[in-house]
Structures are given as C-alpha cells and as structure tokens.
Design a protein around this motif. Structure first.
Motif, PDB file in Angstrom:
ATOM      1  N   ILE A  45       0.836  -1.195   0.000  1.00  0.00           N
ATOM      2  CA  ILE A  45       0.000   0.000   0.000  1.00  0.00           C
ATOM      3  C   ILE A  45       0.875   1.252   0.000  1.00  0.00           C
ATOM      4  O   ILE A  45       0.556   2.260  -0.634  1.00  0.00           O
ATOM      5  CB  ILE A  45      -0.941   0.011   1.218  1.00  0.00           C
ATOM      6  CG1 ILE A  45      -1.915  -1.172   1.150  1.00  0.00           C
ATOM      7  CG2 ILE A  45      -1.703   1.328   1.312  1.00  0.00           C
ATOM      8  CD1 ILE A  45      -2.825  -1.174  -0.052  1.00  0.00           C
ATOM      9  N   SER A  46       1.991   1.189   0.707  1.00  0.00           N
ATOM     10  CA  SER A  46       2.878   2.349   0.832  1.00  0.00           C
ATOM     11  C   SER A  46       3.400   2.826  -0.522  1.00  0.00           C
ATOM     12  O   SER A  46       3.743   4.001  -0.682  1.00  0.00           O
ATOM     13  CB  SER A  46       4.050   2.035   1.759  1.00  0.00           C
ATOM     14  OG  SER A  46       4.767   0.901   1.304  1.00  0.00           O
ATOM     15  N   GLU A  47       3.446   1.936  -1.504  1.00  0.00           N
ATOM     16  CA  GLU A  47       3.967   2.310  -2.818  1.00  0.00           C
ATOM     17  C   GLU A  47       3.040   3.277  -3.551  1.00  0.00           C
ATOM     18  O   GLU A  47       3.489   4.039  -4.415  1.00  0.00           O
ATOM     19  CB  GLU A  47       4.208   1.061  -3.670  1.00  0.00           C
ATOM     20  CG  GLU A  47       5.325   0.171  -3.146  1.00  0.00           C
ATOM     21  CD  GLU A  47       5.551  -1.054  -4.022  1.00  0.00           C
ATOM     22  OE1 GLU A  47       4.942  -1.125  -5.112  1.00  0.00           O
ATOM     23  OE2 GLU A  47       6.331  -1.925  -3.610  1.00  0.00           O
ATOM     24  N   ASP A  48       1.757   3.255  -3.226  1.00  0.00           N
ATOM     25  CA  ASP A  48       0.794   4.152  -3.878  1.00  0.00           C
ATOM     26  C   ASP A  48       0.192   5.147  -2.896  1.00  0.00           C
ATOM     27  O   ASP A  48      -0.868   5.718  -3.156  1.00  0.00           O
ATOM     28  CB  ASP A  48      -0.333   3.337  -4.527  1.00  0.00           C
ATOM     29  CG  ASP A  48       0.119   2.602  -5.781  1.00  0.00           C
ATOM     30  OD1 ASP A  48       0.931   3.177  -6.530  1.00  0.00           O
ATOM     31  OD2 ASP A  48      -0.322   1.465  -5.992  1.00  0.00           O
ATOM     32  N   THR A  49       0.861   5.333  -1.759  1.00  0.00           N
ATOM     33  CA  THR A  49       0.351   6.246  -0.739  1.00  0.00           C
ATOM     34  C   THR A  49       1.056   7.594  -0.829  1.00  0.00           C
ATOM     35  O   THR A  49       2.276   7.677  -0.723  1.00  0.00           O
ATOM     36  CB  THR A  49       0.560   5.647   0.671  1.00  0.00           C
ATOM     37  OG1 THR A  49      -0.224   4.462   0.789  1.00  0.00           O
ATOM     38  CG2 THR A  49       0.138   6.645   1.750  1.00  0.00           C
ATOM     39  N   GLY A  50       0.253   8.630  -1.037  1.00  0.00           N
ATOM     40  CA  GLY A  50       0.815   9.979  -1.098  1.00  0.00           C
ATOM     41  C   GLY A  50       1.003  10.578   0.284  1.00  0.00           C
ATOM     42  O   GLY A  50       1.925  11.354   0.517  1.00  0.00           O
ATOM     43  N   ALA A  51       0.128  10.214   1.219  1.00  0.00           N
ATOM     44  CA  ALA A  51       0.215  10.732   2.585  1.00  0.00           C
ATOM     45  C   ALA A  51      -0.580   9.828   3.508  1.00  0.00           C
ATOM     46  O   ALA A  51      -1.529   9.169   3.087  1.00  0.00           O
ATOM     47  CB  ALA A  51      -0.317  12.159   2.654  1.00  0.00           C
ATOM     48  N   LEU A  52      -0.178   9.802   4.746  1.00  0.00           N
ATOM     49  CA  LEU A  52      -0.916   9.075   5.777  1.00  0.00           C
ATOM     50  C   LEU A  52      -0.902   9.914   7.042  1.00  0.00           C
ATOM     51  O   LEU A  52       0.153  10.176   7.605  1.00  0.00           O
ATOM     52  CB  LEU A  52      -0.296   7.703   6.050  1.00  0.00           C
ATOM     53  CG  LEU A  52      -0.947   6.882   7.168  1.00  0.00           C
ATOM     54  CD1 LEU A  52      -2.404   6.582   6.835  1.00  0.00           C
ATOM     55  CD2 LEU A  52      -0.201   5.572   7.395  1.00  0.00           C
ATOM     56  N   TYR A  53      -2.066  10.372   7.463  1.00  0.00           N
ATOM     57  CA  TYR A  53      -2.179  11.256   8.618  1.00  0.00           C
ATOM     58  C   TYR A  53      -2.855  10.532   9.782  1.00  0.00           C
ATOM     59  O   TYR A  53      -3.773   9.747   9.572  1.00  0.00           O
ATOM     60  CB  TYR A  53      -3.036  12.486   8.297  1.00  0.00           C
ATOM     61  CG  TYR A  53      -2.541  13.362   7.183  1.00  0.00           C
ATOM     62  CD1 TYR A  53      -1.252  13.244   6.662  1.00  0.00           C
ATOM     63  CD2 TYR A  53      -3.372  14.342   6.636  1.00  0.00           C
ATOM     64  CE1 TYR A  53      -0.814  14.059   5.641  1.00  0.00           C
ATOM     65  CE2 TYR A  53      -2.935  15.172   5.618  1.00  0.00           C
ATOM     66  CZ  TYR A  53      -1.660  15.024   5.114  1.00  0.00           C
ATOM     67  OH  TYR A  53      -1.239  15.837   4.100  1.00  0.00           O
ATOM     68  N   GLU A  54      -2.404  10.848  10.952  1.00  0.00           N
ATOM     69  CA  GLU A  54      -3.074  10.412  12.176  1.00  0.00           C
ATOM     70  C   GLU A  54      -3.694  11.648  12.812  1.00  0.00           C
ATOM     71  O   GLU A  54      -2.992  12.603  13.164  1.00  0.00           O
ATOM     72  CB  GLU A  54      -2.080   9.760  13.132  1.00  0.00           C
ATOM     73  CG  GLU A  54      -2.713   9.295  14.435  1.00  0.00           C
ATOM     74  CD  GLU A  54      -1.668   8.865  15.454  1.00  0.00           C
ATOM     75  OE1 GLU A  54      -0.502   8.653  15.056  1.00  0.00           O
ATOM     76  OE2 GLU A  54      -2.010   8.773  16.639  1.00  0.00           O
ATOM     77  N   MET A  55      -5.010  11.668  12.931  1.00  0.00           N
ATOM     78  CA  MET A  55      -5.722  12.859  13.392  1.00  0.00           C
ATOM     79  C   MET A  55      -6.462  12.585  14.701  1.00  0.00           C
ATOM     80  O   MET A  55      -6.885  11.458  14.957  1.00  0.00           O
ATOM     81  CB  MET A  55      -6.731  13.325  12.338  1.00  0.00           C
ATOM     82  CG  MET A  55      -6.131  13.613  10.980  1.00  0.00           C
ATOM     83  SD  MET A  55      -7.381  14.092   9.757  1.00  0.00           S
ATOM     84  CE  MET A  55      -8.351  12.565   9.657  1.00  0.00           C
ATOM     85  N   SER A  56      -6.630  13.637  15.477  1.00  0.00           N
ATOM     86  CA  SER A  56      -7.445  13.582  16.679  1.00  0.00           C
ATOM     87  C   SER A  56      -8.612  14.539  16.478  1.00  0.00           C
ATOM     88  O   SER A  56      -8.404  15.736  16.247  1.00  0.00           O
ATOM     89  CB  SER A  56      -6.610  13.996  17.897  1.00  0.00           C
ATOM     90  OG  SER A  56      -7.403  13.990  19.070  1.00  0.00           O
ATOM     91  N   VAL A  57      -9.833  14.006  16.549  1.00  0.00           N
ATOM     92  CA  VAL A  57     -11.021  14.798  16.221  1.00  0.00           C
ATOM     93  C   VAL A  57     -11.962  14.854  17.428  1.00  0.00           C
ATOM     94  O   VAL A  57     -12.404  13.820  17.924  1.00  0.00           O
ATOM     95  CB  VAL A  57     -11.774  14.205  15.017  1.00  0.00           C
ATOM     96  CG1 VAL A  57     -12.964  15.090  14.640  1.00  0.00           C
ATOM     97  CG2 VAL A  57     -10.846  14.026  13.823  1.00  0.00           C
ATOM     98  N   LYS A  58     -12.264  16.064  17.870  1.00  0.00           N
ATOM     99  CA  LYS A  58     -13.260  16.247  18.933  1.00  0.00           C
ATOM    100  C   LYS A  58     -14.603  16.533  18.282  1.00  0.00           C
ATOM    101  O   LYS A  58     -14.707  17.318  17.339  1.00  0.00           O
ATOM    102  CB  LYS A  58     -12.864  17.388  19.866  1.00  0.00           C
ATOM    103  CG  LYS A  58     -13.882  17.665  20.959  1.00  0.00           C
ATOM    104  CD  LYS A  58     -13.309  18.507  22.089  1.00  0.00           C
ATOM    105  CE  LYS A  58     -12.415  17.673  22.994  1.00  0.00           C
ATOM    106  NZ  LYS A  58     -12.008  18.406  24.226  1.00  0.00           N
TER     107      LYS A  58
END
Length: 215
Positions: free
Chosen positions: A165-178
């Motif tokens: 998957i990493s080969e076609d991944t432009g970005a990977l974010y970890e978010m905290s949402v309230k």
C-alpha cells in the motif's frame, strides 16, 4: 587612586553596554519563523460551508480531505451505510469486518451501534454540530501509531498477494477529532457544550484519493 579606579570601572561598563545592546538588536532581527514551519494548530480556521462546521489548520488539510471527514460523520448521524462505505479505506475496513468482527456485523450494524451509543449518552437524537481536528501527525517518526499503521496495511496487502500500500500512498495522517453534538434537526452548527472525547482517525491518500480509517 579612587578617581583612577572609578574611571576604569566606567570604561568597563561602557565597553560592555554596546555589546549588550548589539545582542538585543540581534535577537529582535532574527528571522521570523516561517508559517509552514509552525506546528499543527498554530493557525486554525473554521469552515461552516459544509453540513457540519469543522475547525482545522488549513496548512495541513485540503478540501478533499475535509469533505471525507465531514462525510464520515454524516454517515454516522444519518445511519447511511453506503456513504460510510464510500469514505472508509476498503482494505482496512474489510479486515475489521472479517477479522475483528468475524463477519458477524454489517456496516449498518456498526452505524446503528455507534449512533445508539451516542444517543443514549446524551439522551436525545443528535446531529454532529461541530468537529475540531485538534491534532494531525504527518511525518514519519513522530507517531509510532502512524508508522505502525502503514506497515500494518502493507502486511494486509501482502497476505492478499497485492503490492505494498505504501507504494501508492501519497500521505498518511493520524488525526485527533473532537466531536460536538446538538439535537437532531436543530440546525445548530456551533461548538456546543455536549461533546465527545477526541477520537483517532487515520486519513490515507491512496492512488490520489482520500480515505479514512477508524480505530
């Protein structure tokens, strides 16, 4: 003798003062920190053009990702399984359904359970009024969870004989949402007092499209 000592002290003070002055001027003239170098949350924007108001740092989240985040929470408040499936990352979601839930639940079951739990907690049917993306981690090495997630996805793909998957991944974010809620149909889109603890969402830009992953 005293006059000579006084003159010497004065000379020393005068010698030091210009140096101190130069130091102060230098600190004032230091380059301002560039906007792109400030951490997430330094510049927060509120967007109320979508069906749910969302607060975020516009330097990090683009319109396409904001659309996905709002759509995800709309799918929960509307119990819309089709919208939910269009937002979540298929590989990860299928793993959750087949392995974690052992194929005993459907997307509709997940939405109904989530909605009913929030409804019971607040005591009324609800809509999400306001979302606050409090944190967003993007760079490798900052978050062990984020780095673990991309490795986990690569492992899932390998089990299926697919490329990483990493080969076609432009970005990977970890978010905290309230999440802030209001009574259903009220039209309230402000930061209400009825809020849920922040939850972690992952956003992956895969083959040019944004998807979300829940935990």
């Amino acid at each position: 003798m005293k006059q000579k000592m006084f003159a010497a002290v004065c000379a020393a003070v005068l010698a030091v003062c210009p140096l101190a002055g130069c130091g102060a001027a230098g600190s004032e003239e230091q380059e301002a920190v560039k906007m792109e170098d400030l951490p997430y949350g330094s510049t927060i924007t509120e967007d109320s053009t979508r069906n749910i108001t969302i607060a975020f740092d516009k330097r990090f989240l683009d319109d396409a990702l904001l659309d996905r985040i709002v759509s995800y929470y709309e799918s929960i408040q509307n119990r819309d399984a089709e919208e939910f499936k269009s937002v979540v990352f298929p590989l990860y979601h299928n793993y959750e359904i087949s392995t974690v839930y052992e194929d005993k639940v459907t997307e509709q079951d997940l939405l109904d359970t989530t909605y009913d739990a929030i409804k019971e907690y607040f005591g009324y049917d609800f809509d999400f009024a306001y979302l606050n993306v409090e944190e967003c981690v993007m760079k490798d090495g900052i978050s062990g969870e984020r780095d673990t997630m991309i490795r986990f996805l690569d492992d899932l793909a390998a089990e299926k004989g697919e490329k990483k998957i990493s080969e076609d991944t432009g970005a990977l974010y970890e978010m905290s949402v309230k999440r802030h809620v209001a009574e259903k149909g009220s039209g309230n889109r402000t930061e209400t007092l009825d809020e849920l603890d922040s939850e972690t969402l992952y956003a992956i830009q895969y083959q040019g499209e944004w998807y979300l992953m829940y935990t």
